[in-house]
Design an enzyme around this catalytic site. Structure first.
Site, PDB file in Angstrom:
ATOM      1  N   ALA B  48       0.736  -1.248  -0.047  1.00 35.22           N
ATOM      2  CA  ALA B  48       0.038   0.150   0.111  1.00 35.22           C
ATOM      3  C   ALA B  48       0.909   1.247  -0.255  1.00 35.22           C
ATOM      4  CB  ALA B  48      -0.984  -0.032   1.282  1.00 35.22           C
ATOM      5  N   ARG B  89      -5.808   0.241  -9.072  1.00 33.38           N
ATOM      6  CA  ARG B  89      -6.125  -0.849  -7.912  1.00 33.38           C
ATOM      7  C   ARG B  89      -7.098  -0.234  -6.870  1.00 33.38           C
ATOM      8  NH1 ARG B  89      -1.512  -4.488  -5.768  1.00 33.38           N
ATOM      9  NH2 ARG B  89      -3.323  -5.839  -5.442  1.00 33.38           N
ATOM     10  N   ASP B 237      -3.564  -2.392   4.128  1.00 32.21           N
ATOM     11  CA  ASP B 237      -4.040  -1.911   2.941  1.00 32.21           C
ATOM     12  C   ASP B 237      -4.896  -0.675   2.896  1.00 32.21           C
ATOM     13  OD1 ASP B 237      -3.071  -4.659   1.933  1.00 32.21           O
ATOM     14  OD2 ASP B 237      -2.757  -3.265   0.217  1.00 32.21           O
ATOM     15  N   ASN B 247      -6.234  -6.440   4.595  1.00 29.73           N
ATOM     16  CA  ASN B 247      -4.798  -6.543   4.259  1.00 29.73           C
ATOM     17  C   ASN B 247      -4.731  -7.762   3.417  1.00 29.73           C
ATOM     18  OD1 ASN B 247      -2.062  -5.917   4.467  1.00 29.73           O
ATOM     19  ND2 ASN B 247      -1.756  -7.910   5.906  1.00 29.73           N
ATOM     20  N   LYS B 248      -3.641  -8.168   2.839  1.00 33.12           N
ATOM     21  CA  LYS B 248      -3.648  -9.239   2.232  1.00 33.12           C
ATOM     22  C   LYS B 248      -4.342 -10.489   2.502  1.00 33.12           C
ATOM     23  CE  LYS B 248      -1.656  -9.428  -0.953  1.00 33.12           C
ATOM     24  NZ  LYS B 248      -2.516  -9.126  -2.247  1.00 33.12           N
TER      25      LYS B 248
END
Lengths: 348, 348
Positions: B48, B89, B237, B247-248
């Site tokens: 990020a 994104r 993120d 997040n991931k």
């Protein structure tokens, strides 16, 4: 057409080469028991019940190569072959169960004065194979009672036809539920590092047109959070006296996640997977495999060279996280110790 | 030597090509903002804060290509470039934060009658980059208070130097703790499907000789069960007003597992990752990426052709599972809403 990952033909052991799937459907034909050992070690054949069948057939192949007389020497050499086969992999109970059964069968055959001992062992190995398919059908019948029309079922690794003599344990339950007309959707954990889900379960489900979606293992929790999973069903490599269950690495995490989301978590396995001698899962030997399984895929390297890797092939799910265990004798639930003791009694 | 994944040089944006790591260390040099957009989309640059820096520099590159006069047209065209970059994104807040800051900077520069507007935007992008490194150092200082000598720390994805302008958020905390002389061991989740852990975090830690072990994502629960993990720390993120954190993919599962094993679960992120406009994580847009990320690795196919895949790139961890959030302004803990509102006030 039925998927048969390991079978006996013309005094040879024929296997589907599971390492080549899903891109290439090819067979490995073993004429020597040492080839069977290699095939178990390198995962050409994998899945606890299939390993059991392969081990029995490997032992039978070994028997064919031993001079029939004197009987005592035959038995001693056969036992040495069995010892070698037992060293191939440490976790799946079925491997040791099958070898014990082959040794016992030889003992009985000698006692009852049978002449063609190797022939007897071949017959026993083929019987183990045929029985396993029948057992899977029974597991399917019992387990399908747990499955409802419209279920979204998550499975991990491959507990399908490829993991058994045919039909499957966890996937056998799904197959039977489908045969009963239930509409199901299967989420398939790809199952790192060896990708048995992506390579094998996806292949089986696609072949039979069972609706399925492939995910990475780390997506399962997110799906549960979104109420997209109604049940989890997996196979087992070893179930001990209190119900603790060793299965493919990642199973324990799934069980914790399922518990946290109040999703039923089922294990499907034949009685040959039970290790009645161990009290808790803490005693189950957990195989650690080569780091290359984690750092490489088909020759392509993902991690930096020399990176330290931890690669346990299995983990142990405590009985308290398991909603039910499906066997060929029926469904057992907590408290598992009593139910498993009854299963044990039934096998004696 | 400091890892700098994205920086400005001779009116070009230079990036480490993260898709080539860890096998090949090479740079991508962008002279057009559209190249920066492609690099963000294809993960040449990811993480990020690094996406934020790349977006700002992409906007600055765009500015250099716009005729300086008339100013109104310059601003309109610049905004159109920004809109394009924003579409690269959807999940990481820092991308939108950086673009907003660049637009605001242009507005101020126009108001104060600055002549070289493109030059001003280049300076602002470089300032965002330099500030990010300083912010990471501050996150490291604050976060290192949470880390004890002898800790075994699990991290997911890459929240390292490569995910920022340099130094890292979660790995920045680990770096600072190491600089303070604490002995640590890091377990690195490989982080399927794109393997940022295996490819990037492992590379960073190896480069700096920080003791680390690579595992598959599905092994984390087993390690926790064996008391081999004392803390979990990840990046973010997008963090919303109540502390819910995107997040991931896989982060949510880890947080549930950590909670179940009473292991502290920390998030480290700069204030530019906070989205004060969203009340809960349910409103965070979750990017779904191409199925090939799951079915192929470097051209090698793992799943059968035509297999249906679900590939969300992120998940959302509810605030209640997060033990603390480390920012450059300090460590915040539950209840997050009040602390995050104070952070917001501080940014206005």
């Amino acid at each position: 057409m039925m998927i048969k990952p390991v079978f006996w033909k013309n005094n040879k052991v024929v296997m589907i080469d599971q390492n080549a799937l899903p891109l290439c459907e090819r067979q490995l034909i073993c004429s020597d028991y040492r080839q069977v050992i290699t095939a178990i070690k390198d995962l050409t054949v994998r899945g606890a019940p299939a390993i059991g069948v392969a081990a029995a057939m490997g032992a039978a192949l070994g028997a064919l190569s031993i001079p029939a007389e004197p009987v005592e020497k035959f038995q001693k050499t056969f036992h040495a072959v069995c010892d070698e086969i037992e060293k191939s992999r440490p976790t799946a109970r079925n491997l040791f169960w099958a070898i014990e059964r082959m040794k016992e069968h030889l003992g009985s055959a000698i006692l009852s004065g049978k002449k063609n001992l190797a022939g007897e062992l071949v017959k026993e190995a083929r019987r183990i194979c045929a029985e396993d398919i029948e057992i899977n059908r029974q597991i399917g019948q019992h387990g399908s009672k747990l499955i409802s029309d419209g279920d979204h079922i998550l499975t991990h690794c491959n507990a399908g036809a490829l993991a058994t003599a045919g039909y499957g344990t966890a996937l056998g339950v799904i197959r039977t539920a489908r045969e009963q007309g239930k509409k199901l959707h299967v989420f398939v954990d790809e199952t790192r590092p060896v990708l048995q889900g992506a390579r094998l379960t996806a292949w089986e489900l696609k072949k039979e047109k069972i609706p399925a979606t492939l995910i990475c293992d780390n997506m399962a929790g997110f799906l549960m959070q979104q109420n997209k999973i109604s049940k989890v069903i997996v196979g087992a490599d070893r179930i001990v006296a209190n119900g603790d269950t060793a299965n493919k690495i990642g199973t324990y995490s799934l069980a914790v996640l399922a518990k946290s989301h109040r999703i039923p978590f089922y294990v499907a396995a034949p009685i040959s997977t039970f290790d009645f001698s161990l009290k808790t899962g803490a005693s189950i030997p957990i195989e650690e495999r080569n780091e290359c399984e984690v750092t490489h895929f088909k020759g392509a390297q993902s991690a930096p060279g020399g990176m330290k890797v931890y690669n346990p092939a299995f983990d142990v799910t405590p009985a308290k996280l398991i909603s039910a265990i499906v066997t060929e004798k029926g469904i057992i639930t907590r408290p598992y110790s009593a139910a498993i003791a009854r299963l044990h009694k039934g096998t004696n």
